[in-house]
Design an enzyme around this catalytic site. Structure first.
Site, PDB file in Angstrom:
ATOM      1  CG  HIS A   1      -1.777   1.177   1.394  1.00  0.00           C
ATOM      2  ND1 HIS A   1      -3.111   1.189   1.071  1.00  0.00           N
ATOM      3  CD2 HIS A   1      -1.499   2.432   1.853  1.00  0.00           C
ATOM      4  CE1 HIS A   1      -3.617   2.391   1.313  1.00  0.00           C
ATOM      5  NE2 HIS A   1      -2.654   3.160   1.788  1.00  0.00           N
ATOM      6  CD  GLU A   2       1.710   3.656   3.602  1.00  0.00           C
ATOM      7  OE1 GLU A   2       2.065   4.722   3.060  1.00  0.00           O
ATOM      8  OE2 GLU A   2       0.607   3.534   4.175  1.00  0.00           O
TER       9      GLU A   2
ATOM     10  CG  HIS B   1       0.647   6.058  -0.699  1.00  0.00           C
ATOM     11  ND1 HIS B   1      -0.453   6.603  -1.337  1.00  0.00           N
ATOM     12  CD2 HIS B   1       0.157   5.476   0.438  1.00  0.00           C
ATOM     13  CE1 HIS B   1      -1.536   6.357  -0.626  1.00  0.00           C
ATOM     14  NE2 HIS B   1      -1.203   5.668   0.447  1.00  0.00           N
TER      15      HIS B   1
END
Length: 1015
Positions: free
Chosen positions: A239-240, A243
Site C-alpha cells: 500500500h505504501e 504511494h
C-alpha cells in the site's frame, strides 16, 4: 547499473584522464577505447535501455596495487607530482556522464522486473531490538510476492539494504558506502500523536509522481496485535510502496466517510463499491438513518466491514481484507467517492495511474507461473565518521575574496558544525593535489583549532585546476584509516573549470561528494558528480554580502538522521553597510534549541565592526565578549549551557569610513532529548531545467514528523549575476503546493535573469499567536480498521494508541536552510515574449443545490501563480472520457458574469447546467431516471492566450424530480399548449367569420331574388 567482476584485493575508486594523455597509461590501459570489452558492458533496467546509446567511449583501465600503511603524522604536507594524467593504481572505470546514468545512480532501480537498491534506514534514536531486523525482512519478503501478484507479474523486490544505526552494537555488518539515513526510501523511527503507529508516506508532488519516503514506527513492526487493524505487514508495505513509487493516493477518507451517490443514496467512501458492511451503533447493528446527522456520524456510530468479501479491490482502500489482491481498475473504480485518489488524479483509477508509470511502460510481465525469488538483504552499518576537505587554491580563488570566504566558512565548520569524534583531513589542489593534514580525530577544542591551522592561507600562482588531482589526494587521506574510502565524505570547494578533465564519473569509491562551486566558470559536471554519489551541490555567487559559503558548510550534516545532535541554523543574513550605519536584527531562540549556540560575525574589509548583542533578559554582550580571528576576519560568541529562549537582538555598527560587507550566522542544537526541534529542509523538484519551464521550490517545515502550519516561509534565489529574488512559499494546496497544511510550503519560480546556476535559501519564521502544529499528518496513511463483521458477529479491534503531544512553551522560532543549487539553460538575452501560462488548478470542488452548481478553487495567476489570469474556460460533459481526452469539445459554460480574482485567493462561480441535463444522450452507468451525472473541469487563460493545463475533474450528480419534467421541457410543453389553444381559437374565429360571411351573402342573394320577382 554498472556491473563488474569482483576484485576483492583491489581498491576501487574513480578515475579521470585527458584525451591527449590516454596513450601514456601503461599496460592494460592500451585497450581499444572506441569499443568497450564485454566485461564493461552497462546493464540497465528495461525502461532505461534508450539511455545506453548516449553512453559512449567506455574505458576500462585495470591495474592492481597493495595498500600502503597509514601515515600517523597529521601535519605532513605531500604534493602530488604525478602530472595532469591523474593516473591511479587502482581498479578504475571511465564512463561518459549522462542524465540517465545519474538517475540510475541516485534512486531505486528496476531491472528485469526486480527492484534493486531499496534502502531501509533505522533512526539512531530507536532502541536496539533483536526482532526488528527479522520483522523488516519478513515484511518485505511477504510484500514482494503480494506486489508481484497485484501487478500481474510485473514487479517484485530483488534486493534491499537495511541501514543499522551506529548506536547499535557492531555485528559484522557490511560498511556503508554512499548510503545514509537522509537518502533512505523507508525509515523506521518513533513519533507520537493522534495517528499512533499509522504507516505513512510523505507525498508532495502530485498524481503519478514519486514521494519522498515511507515511515514505519518500531512498534508497528514489533507489535503483532496491530496486524488485526492494519492487516499483514507485507500488504501494508505494498500500500505504501504504491504511494511512494507511483504517486497514487488513498481511496478512503476519514473526514468524509460517506457521500450521496447517483441514486440519491448514502454510500460509504470506498473502492470498490462492492465491499460490503453494516452500520453499527453502541448497541449493535442499526439502520443508517439512525447513524447520520448533518452528514456526520453520530457519536458511537461507525461503519464496519464484513471480514469475508467477494471484492478483490482495492489495495489503496483496505489492504487488510483477505480478498483484496489488486488495485482498483477502470471497471471497479468508484469515481463518486470523495477521496484523495479521485481529487488528485482527476477520477482515474489507481491501476490506470500505475500502468502509466515508467516502470510499466517499459517492461512486460514475466513468463511462466513461478513466483519470483525472495528478496536478498544486505545489512549495513556506518563506521567511524570520516570527512576530508578538498579545497581549491588556484589563482582564481583570489578573485572576489573567494579564499577569505572559504577560510571563514571552513573554520566555522571545523569549530562548530562537524561532530565530535569525527576524523577530519584536509587536501588542496591547483594543477596538482596536496595533502595538508592527515586524518585527525576531533575530541576537544584543541583538535578543532589544530585542524583550522592547516587551512590554506594563500593561493598559488597557477591558474590551472585539476579537481581530479584534489579528489585523488582526498581519497588517499581517508584511505589511511581503514584502507578504503567507504562511508567517507568529501567536501569539494572549487572555482575552476578543470580544462584537463574529459568526462569522468565516480565508481565504487564508496564516498559521498558534496560540491561547493564558486563563480560562473566552474564545470557543470561537478554537480553531476555530487548527484551520482548522493551528495549535495551548492553554488556561491561572487557577492560580498552573500553568506552562501557559510550556509553551505552549515547544511552539510552527518546524515545519521539524529536531529537531536545535528546543528540547526537559526539565522543567516548579510548586508553591505554604509559608513557609520548599522545592521540590526532579531533572532528567536525557541525552547526546543539552545545548546551549543554560537553567533558568528564576519566582515570583508578593514577591521571588525562594533558588536552589541542583547539576550531576552537584557544581558549585554559586546565585541570584547567575542573571540576574534583578525586573520580570517571572524568573531564568534559561544553561549555556555542552554541559551535563554526568546528574542536575541544584535547590532553591528560599521565604524569605518568605507562600505563594509557584514554577515551574521547563528546556529544551535536541541535543548533536550524529550522534544524534537523544529527543522526546515529546502529543495527543488529537479536540479536543472530549460527555459521556459519553471522550477518548483519546496520547504518541508516540521517538528519531529509533525507538520508546522501557518509559518511565514520565504525563499531567496541568488543568480550568478543580478540581484536575488525573494519569493513567499505557501502551504495552501494550490498551484505548486499539492496538499494543504502538510507542512510542505511550495511555489513556482520562473524569474530567470540569465542562464546559469541559481542558489536557493529558505527562511522560516513562526509567531506564537498562530496555531503551529497540525494535529495529524495529512496525506497518505494505510487504513486501520476498527473491527469486522465475522459470521454475523461484531468483532472490534483494540483502539489505536494515541499519545498526547506537549508543545511546551512557545515563543516563536526562526530557521534557515540552504536548498542547494539548480541550473537553468536557454534563457534568452534581453526582453522576450510571454511564455508563462497560468498554473494548473488542482483544488477544483463542486457543490450542487437543486438545479444550481457552485464551483470553487484557488485562483491561478497570469504567469503560473503570479498576478491574475485573464479568463476561464469552464466545460462540462456527461462523459468522463470525453472531458479527459477532448476538453476543447466539451460543452462550454457561460462565464461572462465571473469576476476573476488575484492568484492565491478563493474563486467561486455558480451556474445552471441545463444544457447537459436535457441533452438526449444515452443514460450512463450509475444514472437513474431521476438523476444526471456530469463532469466539470476548468482551464485558465492569460492575456497572451496561453492556456493552463486542464484542472482536476469534478463529478456532480444532479437530481431531477420524478413527478415533473425538467424546467426547459416543461416550458416547451406550456408553450405548445398555448400555441395550440391560440390556433384553435383562431380557427374557430375564422370559421365563425366565414359562416357569418356566407349567411350574409345568402341573405343578400335571397333579398335580391325576391325583389326581382316583385318587379
Amino acid at each position: 547499473m554498472i556491473q563488474k567482476e569482483a576484485l576483492p584485493q583491489d581498491r576501487q575508486v574513480w578515475h579521470c584522464l585527458e584525451k591527449k594523455d590516454l596513450r601514456q597509461v601503461p599496460d592494460r590501459s592500451t585497450l581499444d577505447l572506441k569499443k568497450a570489452p564485454p566485461s564493461s558492458q552497462v546493464q540497465t533496467s528495461k525502461f532505461r535501455k534508450k539511455s545506453a546509446s548516449s553512453l559512449t567511449n567506455w574505458h576500462n583501465v585495470l591495474s592492481r596495487a597493495r595498500l600502503s600503511k597509514p601515515e600517523p603524522s597529521l601535519n605532513m604536507i605531500h604534493r602530488d607530482n604525478a602530472g595532469p594524467v591523474c593516473s591511479l593504481r587502482f581498479v578504475t572505470l571511465l564512463v561518459a556522464l549522462s542524465p540517465e546514468l545519474l538517475l540510475l545512480g541516485a534512486s531505486v532501480q528496476l531491472q528485469d522486473n526486480g527492484y534493486g537498491g531499496v534502502l531501509v534506514a533505522i533512526n539512531p534514536q530507536v532502541s536496539e531490538d533483536q526482532n526488528l531486523i527479522p520483522n523488516i525482512k519478513e515484511m518485505i519478503t511477504e510484500a514482494s510476492f503480494y506486489l508481484f501478484s497485484a501487478t500481474k507479474k510485473r514487479v517484485f523486490f530483488r534486493n534491499v539494504k537495511i541501514l543499522i544505526p551506529a548506536t547499535w552494537k557492531a555485528n559484522n555488518y557490511s560498511k556503508v558506502k554512499q548510503e545514509s539515513y537522509e537518502k533512505a526510501n523507508v525509515i523506521v523511527a518513533d513519533w507520537y500523536g493522534t495517528h499512533g503507529d499509522d504507516p505513512y508516506t510523505l507525498q508532495y508532488r502530485g498524481c503519478g509522481k514519486e514521494g519522498k519516503y515511507i515511515h514505519f514506527t518500531p512498534n508497528f513492526l514489533l507489535n503483532e496485535n496491530l496486524t488485526a487493524g492494519y492487516g499483514p505487514r507485507g500488504r501494508v508495505f505494498v500500500h505504501e510502496w504504491a504511494h511512494l513509487r507511483w504517486g497514487v493516493f488513498d481511496e478512503y477518507n476519514n473526514e468524509k466517510p460517506f457521500y450521496i451517490n447517483g441514486q440519491n443514496q448514502i454510500k460509504e467512501t470506498r473502492c470498490s463499491s462492492d465491499i460490503t458492511g453494516i452500520f453499527v451503533c453502541e448497541k449493535g447493528p442499526c439502520p443508517q438513518e439512525n447513524c447520520i446527522i448533518s452528514k456526520l456520524f453520530k457519536e458511537g456510530c461507525m461503519f464496519i466491514y464484513n471480514s469475508t468479501q467477494n471484492a478483490t479491490a482495492s489495495i489503496m482502500f483496505m489492504q487488510s481484507l483477505s480478498s483484496v489482491v489488486e488495485f482498483c481498475n477502470a471497471s471497479t473504480h468508484n469515481q463518486e467517492a470523495p477521496n484523495l485518489q479521485n481529487q488528485m488524479c482527476s477520477l482515474r483509477s489507481t491501476w490506470d495511474v500505475i500502468t502509466d508509470s515508467a516502470d510499466f511502460n517499459n517492461s512486460t510481465p514475466m513468463n511462466g507461473t513461478e513466483l519470483p525469488p525472495p528478496p536478498t538483504f544486505s545489512l549495513l552499518q556506518a563506521g567511524d565518521k570520516v570527512v576530508c576537505l578538498v579545497l581549491d587554491v588556484s589563482r582564481k580563488m583570489a578573485e572576489a575574496d573567494r579564499l577569505l570566504r572559504l577560510q571563514q566558512a571552513a573554520e566555522f565548520y571545523l569549530v562548530q558544525i562537524v561532530k565530535i569524534h569525527t576524523f577530519v583531513g584536509i587536501a588542496s589542489f591547483d594543477s596538482k593535489g596536496e595533502t595538508r593534514a592527515q586524518l585527525h580525530q576531533i575530541n576537544s577544542d584543541d583538535d578543532r583549532k589544530l585542524l583550522v591551522s592547516f587551512l590554506p592561507t594563500t593561493v598559488s600562482d597557477e591558474a590551472e585546476t585539476s579537481v581530479c588531482s584534489g579528489l585523488k589526494k582526498g581519497f588517499e587521506v581517508v584511505e589511511k584509516l581503514n584502507g578504503k574510502a567507504y562511508g567517507s565524505v568529501m567536501i569539494l570547494v572549487t572555482s575552476g573549470d578543470d580544462r584537463h578533465m574529459d568526462k569522468f564519473t565516480v565508481f565504487s569509491s564508496g564516498s559521498t561528494i558534496h560540491s561547493i562551486t564558486l563563480g560562473s566558470s566552474v564545470a557543470e559536471n561537478l554537480g553531476e558528480l555530487s548527484h551520482l554519489t548522493g551528495g549535495l551541490k551548492f553554488f556561491v555567487p561572487d557577492k560580498s554580502n552573500s553568506n552562501s559559503m557559510t550556509d553551505a558548510f552549515s547544511r552539510i550534516s552527518s546524515g545519521t538522521g539524529d536531529i537531536f545532535q545535528q546543528g540547526i541554523q537559526l539565522e543567516s543574513t548579510g548586508e553591505i553597510v554604509k559608513p557609520y550605519h548599522q545592521l540590526k536584527n532579531t533572532v528567536t531562540v525557541d525552547s526546543s534549541v539552545g545548546n551549543d549556540t554560537i553567533f558568528l560575525v564576519t566582515w570583508q574589509t578593514s577591521g571588525p565592526p562594533e558588536i552589541v548583542l542583547f539576550d531576552p533578559n537584557g544581558r549585554k554582550y559586546d565585541t570584547n565578549n567575542f573571540t576574534n580571528n583578525l586573520a580570517l576576519q571572524t568573531a564568534r560568541l559561544w553561549i555556555p549551557g542552554t541559551a535563554t529562549p526568546g528574542h536575541w537582538t544584535y547590532t553591528l555598527n560599521n565604524t569605518h569610513h568605507s562600505l563594509q560587507a557584514l554577515k551574521v550566522t547563528v546556529t544551535s542544537r536541541a535543548s533536550s532529548l524529550a522534544v524534537p526541534p523544529a527543522t526546515v529542509e529546502a529543495y527543488v523538484e529537479r536540479d536543472n531545467t530549460h527555459f521556459p519551464h519553471p522550477v518548483m521550490i519546496y520547504a518541508n517545515v516540521r517538528k519531529g514528523f509533525y507538520p508546522i502550519v501557518n509559518a511565514t516561509v520565504t525563499a531567496t534565489i541568488e543568480p550568478e549575476t543580478g540581484d536575488p529574488v525573494t519569493l513567499k512559499l505557501f502551504d495552501d494546496g494550490a498551484g505548486a503546493d499539492v496538499i494543504r497544511n502538510d507542512g510542505i510550503y511550495s511555489r513556482y519560480f520562473f524569474f530567470f535573469a540569465v542562464s546559469g546556476r541559481y542558489n536557493l535559501k529558505v527562511h522560516v519564521h513562526w509567531s506564537p499567536s498562530i496555531s503551529s502544529l497540525a494535529h495529524s499528518i495529512p496525506g497518505s496513511h494505510a487504513m486501520c480498521v476498527p473491527g469486522y463483521i465475522a459470521n454475523g458477529n461484531i468483532q472490534m479491534n483494540a483502539p489505536k494508541k494515541s499519545m498526547g503531544r506537549s508543545e511546551g512553551e512557545q515563543k516563536g522560532f526562526s530557521r534557515v536552510s540552504l536548498g542547494g543549487s539548480f541550473s537553468v539553460l536557454g534563457v534568452p538575452a534581453g526582453p522576450h515574449p510571454d511564455m508563462f501560462p497560468p498554473c494548473k488548478i488542482i483544488d477544483l470542488e463542486a457543490i450542487n443545490l437543486e438545479d444550481e452548481v457552485t464551483l470553487s478553487c484557488t485562483a491561478p495567476g497570469e504567469d503560473f501563480d503570479q498576478g491574475q489570469a485573464t479568463s476561464y474556460e469552464i466545460r462540462m460533459s456527461k462523459s468522463l472520457q470525453n472531458i479527459q481526452d477532448d476538453f476543447n469539445n466539451a460543452i462550454l459554460v457561460n462565464t461572462s458574469k465571473l469576476n476573476l480574482q488575484e492568484a492565491g485567493t478563493k474563486e467561486i462561480f455558480t451556474f445552471l447546467p441545463k444544457l447537459v441535463t436535457n441533452e438526449p444522450e444515452d443514460q450512463f452507468d450509475g444514472e437513474t431516471e431521476d438523476s444526471r451525472r456530469i463532469y466539470v473541469a476548468i482551464q485558465a487563460i492569460d492575456r497572451s492566450s496561453l492556456e493552463s493545463a486542464v484542472s482536476n475533474i469534478v463529478q456532480i450528480t444532479l437530481f431531477i424530480s420524478k413527478n415533473s419534467a425538467p424546467i426547459l421541457v416543461r416550458d416547451c410543453l406550456i408553450l405548445k399548449g398555448v400555441l395550440t389553444a391560440m390556433g384553435l381559437i383562431g380557427i374557430i374565429c375564422l370559421t365563425i367569420v366565414a359562416i357569418h360571411y356566407i349567411l350574409n351573402r345568402k341573405k343578400r342573394t335571397v333579398k335580391k331574388e325576391n325583389g326581382t320577382k316583385l318587379l
